[in-house]
Design a protein around this motif. Structure first.
Motif, PDB file in Angstrom:
ATOM      1  N   LYS A 297       0.851  -1.034  -0.284  1.00  0.00           N
ATOM      2  CA  LYS A 297       0.195  -0.046   0.013  1.00  0.00           C
ATOM      3  C   LYS A 297       0.939   1.180  -0.030  1.00  0.00           C
ATOM      4  CE  LYS A 297      -4.089  -1.862   1.982  1.00  0.00           C
ATOM      5  NZ  LYS A 297      -5.090  -1.758   3.339  1.00  0.00           N
TER       6      LYS A 297
ATOM      7  N   LEU B 215       2.526   1.781  -3.489  1.00  0.00           N
ATOM      8  CA  LEU B 215       1.347   1.842  -4.412  1.00  0.00           C
ATOM      9  C   LEU B 215       1.210   3.793  -4.431  1.00  0.00           C
ATOM     10  CD1 LEU B 215      -0.779   1.298  -6.574  1.00  0.00           C
ATOM     11  CD2 LEU B 215      -2.335   0.871  -4.868  1.00  0.00           C
TER      12      LEU B 215
ATOM     13  N   ASN C  30       1.992   6.072  -7.145  1.00  0.00           N
ATOM     14  CA  ASN C  30       0.791   7.127  -7.930  1.00  0.00           C
ATOM     15  C   ASN C  30       1.094   8.487  -7.767  1.00  0.00           C
ATOM     16  OD1 ASN C  30      -1.019   4.997  -8.432  1.00  0.00           O
ATOM     17  ND2 ASN C  30      -2.066   4.794  -6.632  1.00  0.00           N
TER      18      ASN C  30
ATOM     19  N   GLN D 186      -2.201   7.298 -12.772  1.00  0.00           N
ATOM     20  CA  GLN D 186      -3.316   6.595 -11.634  1.00  0.00           C
ATOM     21  C   GLN D 186      -4.682   6.263 -12.496  1.00  0.00           C
ATOM     22  OE1 GLN D 186      -3.691   8.906  -7.992  1.00  0.00           O
ATOM     23  NE2 GLN D 186      -1.892   9.888  -8.471  1.00  0.00           N
TER      24      GLN D 186
ATOM     25  N   ASP E 176      -5.866  -1.582 -14.859  1.00  0.00           N
ATOM     26  CA  ASP E 176      -5.306  -2.870 -15.786  1.00  0.00           C
ATOM     27  C   ASP E 176      -6.317  -3.447 -16.621  1.00  0.00           C
ATOM     28  OD1 ASP E 176      -7.141  -3.784 -13.815  1.00  0.00           O
ATOM     29  OD2 ASP E 176      -5.520  -4.335 -12.374  1.00  0.00           O
TER      30      ASP E 176
ATOM     31  N   GLN F  25      -6.948  -8.678 -14.005  1.00  0.00           N
ATOM     32  CA  GLN F  25      -8.080  -8.734 -13.061  1.00  0.00           C
ATOM     33  C   GLN F  25      -8.369 -10.326 -12.630  1.00  0.00           C
ATOM     34  OE1 GLN F  25      -9.265  -6.836 -10.989  1.00  0.00           O
ATOM     35  NE2 GLN F  25      -9.028  -4.799 -11.844  1.00  0.00           N
TER      36      GLN F  25
ATOM     37  N   LYS G 164      -5.140 -11.932 -10.873  1.00  0.00           N
ATOM     38  CA  LYS G 164      -5.173 -11.361  -9.458  1.00  0.00           C
ATOM     39  C   LYS G 164      -6.155 -12.284  -8.642  1.00  0.00           C
ATOM     40  CE  LYS G 164      -5.717  -6.978  -9.962  1.00  0.00           C
ATOM     41  NZ  LYS G 164      -5.852  -5.461  -9.500  1.00  0.00           N
TER      42      LYS G 164
ATOM     43  N   LYS H 160       2.828  -0.184 -10.091  1.00  0.00           N
ATOM     44  CA  LYS H 160       1.639   0.209 -10.066  1.00  0.00           C
ATOM     45  C   LYS H 160       0.803  -1.127 -10.040  1.00  0.00           C
ATOM     46  CE  LYS H 160      -2.525   2.776 -11.373  1.00  0.00           C
ATOM     47  NZ  LYS H 160      -3.447   1.771 -11.807  1.00  0.00           N
ATOM     48  N   PHE H 161       0.896  -1.818 -11.187  1.00  0.00           N
ATOM     49  CA  PHE H 161      -0.086  -3.060 -11.381  1.00  0.00           C
ATOM     50  C   PHE H 161       0.602  -4.082 -10.474  1.00  0.00           C
ATOM     51  CE2 PHE H 161      -0.865  -1.668 -15.838  1.00  0.00           C
ATOM     52  CZ  PHE H 161      -1.896  -1.014 -15.533  1.00  0.00           C
TER      53      PHE H 161
ATOM     54  N   ASN I 200       1.847  -3.802  -7.412  1.00  0.00           N
ATOM     55  CA  ASN I 200       1.519  -3.509  -6.092  1.00  0.00           C
ATOM     56  C   ASN I 200       0.008  -3.604  -5.762  1.00  0.00           C
ATOM     57  OD1 ASN I 200       4.045  -2.709  -4.694  1.00  0.00           O
ATOM     58  ND2 ASN I 200       3.997  -0.880  -5.978  1.00  0.00           N
ATOM     59  N   GLU I 201      -0.670  -3.534  -6.698  1.00  0.00           N
ATOM     60  CA  GLU I 201      -2.127  -3.609  -6.790  1.00  0.00           C
ATOM     61  C   GLU I 201      -2.529  -5.359  -6.849  1.00  0.00           C
ATOM     62  OE1 GLU I 201      -3.878   0.415  -9.285  1.00  0.00           O
ATOM     63  OE2 GLU I 201      -3.630  -1.534 -10.061  1.00  0.00           O
TER      64      GLU I 201
ATOM     65  N   ILE J 212      -1.479  -6.325  -3.231  1.00  0.00           N
ATOM     66  CA  ILE J 212      -2.681  -6.019  -2.160  1.00  0.00           C
ATOM     67  C   ILE J 212      -3.649  -6.983  -2.318  1.00  0.00           C
ATOM     68  CG2 ILE J 212      -4.247  -4.287  -1.562  1.00  0.00           C
ATOM     69  CD1 ILE J 212      -2.104  -1.984  -2.333  1.00  0.00           C
TER      70      ILE J 212
END
Length: 491
Positions: free
Chosen positions: A232, A235, A239, A247, A251, A256, A259, A323-324, A326-327, A330
């Protein structure tokens, strides 16, 4: 045939070329002389080359996605492009310009953009993970010095960037270690007080098995929570650097799906805690599926980054990839937390079945064990961060230092003279042929019929040609008479 059309006889053109060969030769000689004068005036350019090995960066710590495969073609290419941009950045190049270049009469040095465009070239070396750095200069020594300073400045810049990142990590871990140490002291104090008050210093087999299982689950929860907080924080940092444009990029549905699949697999693996060892076939199979899913996720992230990055800057592309990732980290950590919470609920039911004194002991013992695990884990990562902060990054290694060029790369004398020769012949021939084709003078009877549309009744011969013809004919008659006289005289 159309009246405006003109027939071109190649034989006539060839005859024109032959008749004007001296003109063509003069034009060609002018080109060659001009090229020679240019070679005498122009300053030679020397090129120094160095080779750098680029390795994908690996983050410190045990992140959820740290086991993702590194070294793929996409990652290596992205890392190489990023390092090439850093190498040619203003921070690295501008000090070198003042070091190796001479100011003009106004005391101004070459502009940064002009110097980079005219003197620095970076490219992959033969489709490998090696970056070739070419730097040019007015002398061999200047080119070598500029290349050496460029590589040295690049490595220093990488070290500075790495230290800033590690410094932020170290400061975060230092704060967490202090709070974790306080929590550990409090938990151990409560455990000691409970043991003294209730005179419980050991556990029976049932309590020991339950305590061991709780400790294993709590350790996994603590690691997962730290990974979640780290992802977090990372990320938020990414961002902030990407800005609103980065931001807003979402994705793909494929990311998705990966993930969700990865989170489900991690939940399943979390359910195996305390039931199977790492050598068990079920544990090995779930690890294999997790690895395959992570590989697919990593590949898909690379594809999306190359297509949807807010700019062509490799730095921006790297931030978008982070970014992707770390998402995804999470999402996986949150899914894993759900599975661990279910295990906790089942263990709490087992704890409630114990007598009150044993329940109290397990709770305080559990708090102390969790606090100890968190403190040990944070202390370990803090030491790693301290070491990484003072270490020189080894993602870039010098394979070959800057070379001292023996011969200039510009100008290429033989090639220049050859091109001048070819251009001279082509231009001389072209001008001669064009002048002949553009010549609209009437020279023959055929021209009269073609352009004037008049019949030819007769032709007046050229007096100069007739004179020459008569002279030539008279000379032939005299020579013939002289031969006859000599023949008769001999007889």
């Amino acid at each position: 045939m159309n009246e405006n059309e003109q027939e071109i006889d190649l034989r006539e053109l060839w005859q024109v070329v032959l008749e004007n060969k001296k003109t063509i030769a003069a034009v060609t000689a002018a080109f060659v002389i001009g090229a020679g004068a240019y070679l005498l005036v122009v300053s030679p350019t020397y090129q120094s080359t160095s080779l750098l090995r680029i390795k994908p960066q690996q983050s410190l710590g045990d992140s959820i996605l740290s086991s993702m495969p590194v070294g793929s073609d996409t990652q290596i290419k992205q890392q190489m492009n990023t390092d090439a941009e850093i190498l040619k950045s203003r921070t690295v190049v501008e000090p070198i310009i003042k070091e190796v270049s001479d100011p003009d009469k106004n005391g101004d040095y070459p502009l940064y953009e002009e110097y980079v465009k005219g003197h620095i070239v970076t490219k992959p070396f033969k489709d490998t993970a090696i970056l070739e750095v070419d730097v040019t200069g007015k002398s061999p020594e200047q080119a070598q010095k500029a290349n050496s300073l460029l590589v040295k400045g690049f490595l220093k810049r990488l070290a500075d960037l790495s230290r800033k990142e590690q410094q932020a990590t170290r400061e975060f871990l230092q704060q967490r270690v202090v709070s974790a140490k306080s929590e550990l002291d409090t938990a151990e104090s409560k455990l000691q007080d409970f043991q003294t008050a209730n005179k419980i210093y050991s556990t029976n087999d049932q309590m020991k098995g339950l305590t061991d299982q709780l400790s294993l689950i709590d350790k996994t929860k603590a690691e997962n929570q730290l990974d979640l907080e780290t992802a977090k924080a990372a990320l938020n940092s990414v961002n902030g650097q990407l800005g609103s444009a980065g931001q807003s990029i979402a994705d793909s549905p494929a990311i998705q799906q990966y993930k969700i699949q990865l989170a489900q697999l991690e939940e399943t693996k979390a359910g195996y805690i305390g039931k199977y060892t790492d050598e068990h076939p079920k544990m090995q199979e779930i690890n294999r599926q997790i690895q395959q899913t992570r590989e697919a996720l990593n590949q898909e992230i690379g594809n999306i980054v190359s297509q949807n990055a807010p700019s062509s800057s490799t730095v921006q592309q790297g931030l978008l990839a982070d970014k992707f990732k770390n998402e995804a980290a999470i999402a996986v950590a949150e899914g894993k937390n759900k599975a661990l919470a279910q295990l906790d609920a089942r263990n709490n039911i087992a704890i409630e079945a114990l007598p009150e004194k044993e329940r109290g002991y397990i709770r305080v013992k559990r708090d102390a064990d969790v606090a100890q695990e968190i403190y040990i884990m944070l202390a370990k990562r803090l030491e790693e961060a301290k070491v990484a902060e003072v270490m020189v990054p080894n993602e870039v290694q010098i394979v070959d230092a800057a070379t001292l060029p023996e011969k200039p790369v510009k100008p290429r004398k033989a090639l220049t003279l050859m091109l001048a020769l070819i251009l001279g012949i082509l231009c001389g021939t072209g001008c001669t042929v064009a002048r002949s084709l553009l010549n609209r003078k009437i020279n023959t009877a055929d021209d009269v019929e073609q352009y004037l549309q008049l019949p030819v009744l007769g032709m007046i011969p050229d007096a100069h040609s007739i004179s020459k013809e008569h002279q030539h004919r008279g000379r032939n008659i005299r020579e013939w008479m002289e031969r006859i006289r000599q023949t008769i005289w001999k007889k």
